[in-house]
Scaffold this active site. Structure first.
Site, PDB file in Angstrom:
ATOM      1  N   GLY A  83      39.221  46.746  35.704  1.00  0.00           N
ATOM      2  CA  GLY A  83      39.972  45.348  35.944  1.00  0.00           C
ATOM      3  C   GLY A  83      39.447  44.647  37.431  1.00  0.00           C
ATOM      4  O   GLY A  83      38.595  45.465  38.154  1.00  0.00           O
ATOM      5  N   ALA A  84      40.163  43.494  37.774  1.00  0.00           N
ATOM      6  CA  ALA A  84      39.737  43.026  38.873  1.00  0.00           C
ATOM      7  C   ALA A  84      41.003  41.999  39.373  1.00  0.00           C
ATOM      8  O   ALA A  84      41.606  41.472  38.391  1.00  0.00           O
ATOM      9  CB  ALA A  84      38.464  42.232  38.721  1.00  0.00           C
ATOM     10  N   GLY A  97      44.344  45.721  44.199  1.00  0.00           N
ATOM     11  CA  GLY A  97      45.631  45.344  44.123  1.00  0.00           C
ATOM     12  C   GLY A  97      46.468  46.416  44.027  1.00  0.00           C
ATOM     13  O   GLY A  97      47.604  46.695  44.419  1.00  0.00           O
ATOM     14  N   GLU A 104      37.264  53.237  43.103  1.00  0.00           N
ATOM     15  CA  GLU A 104      36.744  52.313  41.989  1.00  0.00           C
ATOM     16  C   GLU A 104      35.102  51.942  42.324  1.00  0.00           C
ATOM     17  O   GLU A 104      34.614  51.880  41.422  1.00  0.00           O
ATOM     18  CB  GLU A 104      37.896  51.036  41.801  1.00  0.00           C
ATOM     19  CG  GLU A 104      38.991  51.464  41.184  1.00  0.00           C
ATOM     20  CD  GLU A 104      39.995  50.112  41.258  1.00  0.00           C
ATOM     21  OE1 GLU A 104      40.883  50.429  40.446  1.00  0.00           O
ATOM     22  OE2 GLU A 104      39.768  49.378  42.119  1.00  0.00           O
TER      23      GLU A 104
HETATM   24  C1  A5P Z   1      43.346  48.962  41.273  1.00  0.00           C
HETATM   25  O1  A5P Z   1      43.132  49.275  42.723  1.00  0.00           O
HETATM   26  C2  A5P Z   1      42.731  47.485  41.106  1.00  0.00           C
HETATM   27  O2  A5P Z   1      41.525  47.135  41.654  1.00  0.00           O
HETATM   28  C3  A5P Z   1      42.826  47.036  39.724  1.00  0.00           C
HETATM   29  O3  A5P Z   1      41.457  47.271  39.038  1.00  0.00           O
HETATM   30  C4  A5P Z   1      42.995  45.517  39.908  1.00  0.00           C
HETATM   31  O4  A5P Z   1      44.185  45.326  40.681  1.00  0.00           O
HETATM   32  C5  A5P Z   1      43.424  44.890  38.327  1.00  0.00           C
HETATM   33  O5  A5P Z   1      44.623  45.212  38.013  1.00  0.00           O
HETATM   34  P1  A5P Z   1      45.331  44.801  36.940  1.00  0.00           P
HETATM   35  O6  A5P Z   1      44.310  45.041  35.817  1.00  0.00           O
HETATM   36  O7  A5P Z   1      46.698  45.329  36.739  1.00  0.00           O
HETATM   37  O8  A5P Z   1      45.429  43.082  37.140  1.00  0.00           O
END
Ligand code: A5P
Length: 215
Positions: A83-84, A97, A104
């Site tokens: 995700g991002a 987040g 990652e």
């Molecule tokens: C985790 O550290 C993050 O990089 C997540 O990949 C990113 O915050 C996306 O998270 P969601 O899919 O919960 O929005």
């Protein structure tokens, strides 16, 4: 609203799961969008070797029967999916987040194909703060002082590798320049800016449809 967002995460995650083929080595990201990827991948019943970017993903993945191993033996991955938090039109991403951005980024950089999955709230006109940071505990106050406009995240958040999770709250005029500056700062283990060169596919859920942005 949250129902629509969940649908968008799910359709993007399901489209990404279809990109995985039998025999592939697979990097699994972290977060609420990846939470839809794991069952979609498990359901396909493929023979894969997987690595996880967080303990959470490892636990959920194992529970679904995915073969997750430590990332010490595999020297490259065929595909990674994650995700991002922000996706810019030119392909710059903000991640972390959930504080998992260091692992990652290692996983994304090791993959031939890095697929970003996100709901329609993630595309932005331009990247802005907060930019997640992972900092070495030794000298952390001095590192924060040197960066300026950075604060430790609440709850004494730590990565599984012992780094302290913080966020940069200053201006982001040029993501490339900021990424270079943060990477060159002693005490910064890594930051959440991912460069477009690392990204091969972006899948954005829009309602029930998936918008594909090829880079
Ligand atoms: C985790 O550290 C993050 O990089 C997540 O990949 C990113 O915050 C996306 O998270 P969601 O899919 O919960 O929005």
């Amino acid at each position: 609203v949250s129902n629509v967002i969940d649908t968008e995460k799910r359709v993007a995650a399901e489209a990404a799961a279809e990109l995985i083929e039998d025999g592939m080595t697979v990097g699994l990201g972290t977060g609420s969008t990846v939470a839809f990827l794991l069952p979609a991948l498990a359901k396909r019943g493929l023979r894969t070797r997987c690595v996880a970017t967080s303990e959470e993903t490892e636990r959920i993945g194992r529970g679904l029967g995915l073969p997750i191993e430590s990332f010490e033996e595999l020297d490259h991955l065929d595909i990674a999916i994650d995700g991002a938090d922000q996706v810019a039109p030119d392909g710059w991403l903000v991640k972390g987040g959930g504080g998992a951005h260091t692992r990652e980024k290692i996983v994304a950089a090791s993959a031939d194909r890095f697929v970003v999955i996100a709901d329609s709230s993630k595309p932005v006109e331009r990247i802005s703060a907060p930019i997640p940071l992972e900092l070495f505990p030794f000298g952390v106050a001095a590192t924060l002082h040197r960066i300026g406009e950075a604060r430790l995240r609440g709850g004494a958040a730590r990565s599984p590798d012992g780094g302290m999770i913080a966020d940069y709250h200053g201006e982001v005029r040029d993501p490339s320049a900021l990424a270079g500056l943060l990477s060159a700062t002693p005490g910064v283990i890594d930051h959440g800016l991912f460069e477009p060169e690392m990204v091969t596919d972006i899948l954005i859920g829009r309602g029930e449809a998936v918008e594909r942005i090829d880079l």
